[in-house]
Design an enzyme around this catalytic site. Structure first.
Site, PDB file in Angstrom:
ATOM      1  N   ILE A   1       0.821  -1.213   0.000  1.00 47.93           N
ATOM      2  CA  ILE A   1       0.000   0.000   0.000  1.00 47.93           C
ATOM      3  C   ILE A   1       0.861   1.271   0.000  1.00 47.93           C
ATOM      4  CG2 ILE A   1      -0.281   0.364   2.501  1.00 47.93           C
ATOM      5  CD1 ILE A   1      -3.336   0.509   1.940  1.00 47.93           C
TER       6      ILE A   1
ATOM      7  N   ASN B   1      11.502  -8.479   6.844  1.00 47.37           N
ATOM      8  CA  ASN B   1      11.698  -7.823   8.142  1.00 47.37           C
ATOM      9  C   ASN B   1      11.170  -8.743   9.242  1.00 47.37           C
ATOM     10  OD1 ASN B   1      12.701  -5.408   6.958  1.00 47.37           O
ATOM     11  ND2 ASN B   1      10.609  -4.776   6.489  1.00 47.37           N
TER      12      ASN B   1
ATOM     13  N   VAL C   1       3.957  -5.948  10.564  1.00 47.58           N
ATOM     14  CA  VAL C   1       2.804  -6.846  10.465  1.00 47.58           C
ATOM     15  C   VAL C   1       3.260  -8.268  10.821  1.00 47.58           C
ATOM     16  CG1 VAL C   1       1.000  -7.767   8.971  1.00 47.58           C
ATOM     17  CG2 VAL C   1       1.788  -5.405   8.657  1.00 47.58           C
TER      18      VAL C   1
ATOM     19  N   HIS D   1       5.853 -12.171   5.611  1.00 44.33           N
ATOM     20  CA  HIS D   1       5.717 -11.630   4.254  1.00 44.33           C
ATOM     21  C   HIS D   1       7.097 -11.344   3.699  1.00 44.33           C
ATOM     22  CE1 HIS D   1       5.441  -8.398   7.233  1.00 44.33           C
ATOM     23  NE2 HIS D   1       6.038  -7.598   6.373  1.00 44.33           N
TER      24      HIS D   1
ATOM     25  N   HIS E   1       8.921  -8.995   1.020  1.00 42.10           N
ATOM     26  CA  HIS E   1       8.814  -7.845   0.118  1.00 42.10           C
ATOM     27  C   HIS E   1       9.628  -8.160  -1.138  1.00 42.10           C
ATOM     28  CE1 HIS E   1       7.602  -4.745   3.270  1.00 42.10           C
ATOM     29  NE2 HIS E   1       8.087  -5.691   4.052  1.00 42.10           N
TER      30      HIS E   1
END
Ligand code: AMP
Length: 121
Positions: free
Chosen positions: A36, A92, A101, A105, A107
């Site tokens: 986002i 991360n 979060v 995930h 990136h």
């Protein structure tokens, strides 16, 4: 190490369809969507569909099928976004890694020349 998964995290909500996302690729084991707040022309997040908080949690506890499915999705994202000239993959992790979060995930960042790897705090 104990990994406690918070089912209220924002990516869990995306996986449940409670929050919209710009999907780039989806399979049985993974979802990839545009970040986002993109840091470059290409900035996609690839997440497993299972409840894993971090890369080390996923690497330890996800099944071989989940892990293969996740990396197949990474491959698809690289193909779809056309990052032949290169990209950066970042996971991360927790406090030192400045993870916001708590759902694993990766990136995938690229589509243009990037700077050097790390910034100091
Ligand atoms: P991290 O610090 O690695 O946990 O980064 C979390 C990333 O999720 C950041 O790059 C955010 O811009 C991104 N993000 C947060 N909420 C959303 C959302 N609803 N849709 C897409 N990306 C998001």
């Amino acid at each position: 190490m104990e990994f406690a998964y918070d089912t209220d995290n924002i990516f869990a909500k995306i996986l449940r369809g409670e929050i919209p996302n710009q999907t780039v690729f989806e399979s049985d084991h993974a979802l990839a969507f545009n970040d986002i707040e993109p840091q470059a022309k290409v900035h996609v997040l690839v997440i497993p569909k299972g409840p894993y908080v971090s890369l080390d949690h996923f690497a330890r506890d996800a099944s071989a099928e989940e892990q293969a499915g996740f990396f197949a999705a990474v491959s698809e994202v690289c193909r779809i976004t056309g990052v032949e000239a290169g990209f950066r993959a970042i996971a991360n992790t927790r406090t030192h890694g400045v993870q916001d979060v708590p759902h694993f995930h990766l990136h995938i960042i690229g589509g243009e020349q990037l700077g050097r790897m790390l910034q100091t705090p």
